[in-house]
Design an enzyme around this catalytic site. Structure first.
Site, PDB file in Angstrom:
ATOM      1  N   ASP A 258       0.749  -1.010   0.093  1.00  0.00           N
ATOM      2  CA  ASP A 258       0.024   0.146  -0.024  1.00  0.00           C
ATOM      3  C   ASP A 258       0.750   1.166   0.072  1.00  0.00           C
ATOM      4  O   ASP A 258       0.207   2.413   0.176  1.00  0.00           O
ATOM      5  CB  ASP A 258      -0.977   0.035   1.105  1.00  0.00           C
ATOM      6  CG  ASP A 258      -2.311  -0.616   1.126  1.00  0.00           C
ATOM      7  OD1 ASP A 258      -2.418  -0.990  -0.219  1.00  0.00           O
ATOM      8  OD2 ASP A 258      -3.067  -0.661   1.887  1.00  0.00           O
TER       9      ASP A 258
ATOM     10  N   ASP B 257      -7.647  -7.196  13.729  1.00  0.00           N
ATOM     11  CA  ASP B 257      -7.233  -8.405  14.326  1.00  0.00           C
ATOM     12  C   ASP B 257      -8.053  -9.039  15.239  1.00  0.00           C
ATOM     13  O   ASP B 257      -8.578 -10.178  15.315  1.00  0.00           O
ATOM     14  CB  ASP B 257      -5.619  -8.676  14.503  1.00  0.00           C
ATOM     15  CG  ASP B 257      -5.320  -7.125  15.234  1.00  0.00           C
ATOM     16  OD1 ASP B 257      -6.295  -6.541  15.904  1.00  0.00           O
ATOM     17  OD2 ASP B 257      -3.990  -6.913  15.459  1.00  0.00           O
TER      18      ASP B 257
END
Length: 516
Positions: free
Chosen positions: A119, A272
């Site tokens: 990214d 997460d």
């Protein structure tokens, strides 16, 4: 003015402060019970040996040691297909380390796909990462370099997009490593067999170890906190409940479990933990392997550490706000597990622990010096905090001599964690702020012995942190008042703690690395 102050103090401050002391003492007891409980569980786990992973779960090696080279070269259909994802963002200092470590994993070359999710916004860095991927591809590694048009969803968005590629459908499991993580070659050989032979397991999490723990005093303090998290909190969650928070990296997911839980979501900054909670509510179990260690880097600049702690404190609080009722209404897990997730995992560890540390030790306790009518019992001001501190320190025996510095540093950071927790609970403006933690990688390595090169500390505007200076001034005033008029003998603690806030307030903490 003296009369007005006296009336205000008696009518408002005394009852208000007494109430705050009661609240803080109640929170202290909650945290104390939680720490003692985890201490008892970890002792049972360590000394009984009943909860060792290979005793509680089936595990068989996929190969014999003598056959390693043959299997790796020829490939073997008995090996499942594994996807290895490496998300990164402008990771110029560490991208070679993570890519190289992933490409050196011992696994048949025709049964593994390395996926680099870049990214990066810097064109030069993107080209460097792409070139590194091509270099490994030329050596026969099945590596994919993937980019996307925007950074929507940040890390969660990158991981989610990565799973949409058609070649991923061939894979059974996905291992995830952040850009500064360096797994050992045997990582998959130790983790994948647990998933193959135990269909109830969704996640295998390895322990973090730190390549730069000795870089400065701040990194040593971080090591102490994180060692407790891994050696105690994660171990207890795995052994007693089959549930803990995924650490976002150095873990392997069963792809079917990941998809059943709803995949990656970017609604908080702890994607997460979000995924782990949703998978846990589906009935999946997790396993933590404390003996399997993956090297990574601690943030060694104060700025990077503050951003990281904001994300790690704000995200869980925000997730708790979003998922509390969903957890309560869930019918697939037991009441005991729901109680553990809501009370222990979220409420005590992610909210109470942060709020208590700052509110009690940096606000309420100093305030009792100014209002002598309010007293804090010794068990609340001395005994319980001392026991909690010692229980927290057992994870890093080599740093016991730094315990006082750790307490002072944690109290300073508790201000930022408490603020971030409130932002997350209230879903305020910075609730979804995501700043990638700066990694220094090879910048830490010098010929003179591995310390980061210092540079001039910049302008005073860059160094000054007003919140730390403000709390430091408050503690110093309270210390002076206690020294002159008080009887609690808190002034020693107040002066030392105020000094810690002043040191942080002028930016004299962590390392300073030259940009050149």
């Amino acid at each position: 003015m003296g009369t007005v102050w006296e009336q205000t103090r008696v009518a408002v401050m005394v009852p208000g402060l007494k109430m705050m002391v009661r609240v803080c003492l109640a929170m202290s007891v909650m945290l104390f019970v939680e720490r003692v409980y985890m201490g008892i569980v970890i002792l049972l786990v360590k000394f009984s040996g009943l909860c060792k992973p290979k005793k509680c779960y089936n595990w068989e090696p996929l190969q014999h040691e003598d056959d390693v080279d043959i299997d790796i070269e020829l490939g073997n259909s008995t090996y499942p297909m594994v996807l290895v994802q490496i998300p990164m963002y402008n990771e110029i200092e560490v991208y070679k380390l993570s890519i190289g470590a992933a490409c050196r994993l011992s696994w048949p070359s025709d049964r593994i796909i390395i996926q680099v999710l870049d990214d990066s916004t810097d064109p030069l860095i993107k080209e460097m990462v792409k070139t590194e991927c091509k270099r490994w591809e030329s050596e026969g590694i099945n590596i994919k370099y993937e980019i996307r048009e925007n950074r929507r969803g940040y890390k969660a968005g990158a991981l989610k997009q990565g799973l949409k590629h058609t070649y991923v459908h061939l894979c059974d499991y996905v291992a995830i490593f952040d850009a500064d993580f360096q797994p050992q070659p045997h990582f998959l050989l130790h983790t994948i067999p647990f998933l193959i032979h135990n269909p109830q397991l969704a996640l295998i999490q390895a322990r973090w170890t730190f390549v730069n723990a000795d870089e400065c005093l701040m990194t040593r303090m971080q090591e102490m906190s994180l060692d407790y998290h891994f050696k105690v909190e994660q171990e207890v969650g795995s052994s007693a409940y089959g549930f803990f928070g995924f650490n976002g990296t150095a873990g392997v997911w069963r792809l079917s479990a990941l998809n059943e839980a709803g995949g990656w979501k970017d609604r908080t900054t702890v994607e997460d933990m979000d995924l782990a909670v949703r998978a846990g509510l589906k009935g999946w179990k997790f396993l933590y392997l404390g003996d399997l260690q993956v090297k990574n880097e601690l943030p060694s600049t104060f700025k990077a550490y503050r951003y990281q702690q904001h994300r790690w404190s704000c995200g869980p609080a925000n997730l708790f706000r979003k998922m509390a009722m969903e957890i309560i209404r869930n019918e697939k897990v037991t009441m005991w597990k729901k109680f553990y997730v809501i009370y222990s995992f979220f409420f005590v560890r992610k909210i109470i622990a942060h709020a208590l540390t700052f509110l009690f030790y940096c606000v309420v306790l100093p305030a009792t010096v100014l209002v002598p009518e309010v007293e804090v019992p010794k068990w609340g001001s001395v005994y319980i905090p001392s026991i909690i501190t010692l229980l927290n320190a057992v994870g890093t025996p080599r740093s016991l001599h730094l315990l006082v510095f750790w307490v002072l540093f944690e109290n300073v950071m508790s201000m930022h964690r408490t603020k971030a927790t409130l932002i997350g609970l209230l879903e305020a403006g910075r609730a979804n702020e995501w700043v990638v933690t700066e990694k220094l990688g090879d910048a830490l390595k010098t010929k003179s012995g591995g310390k980061a090169p210092r540079k001039p500390r910049g302008t005073i505007v860059d160094r000054i942190h007003l919140l730390e200076l403000g709390v430091g001034a408050y503690l110093f005033v309270c210390g002076c008042y206690d020294l002159a008029f008080g009887k609690n003998q808190y002034f020693i603690y107040l002066f030392v703690q105020s000094l810690a806030f002043f040191v942080a307030g002028v930016g004299y903490i962590g390392v300073f690395v030259s940009n050149s």
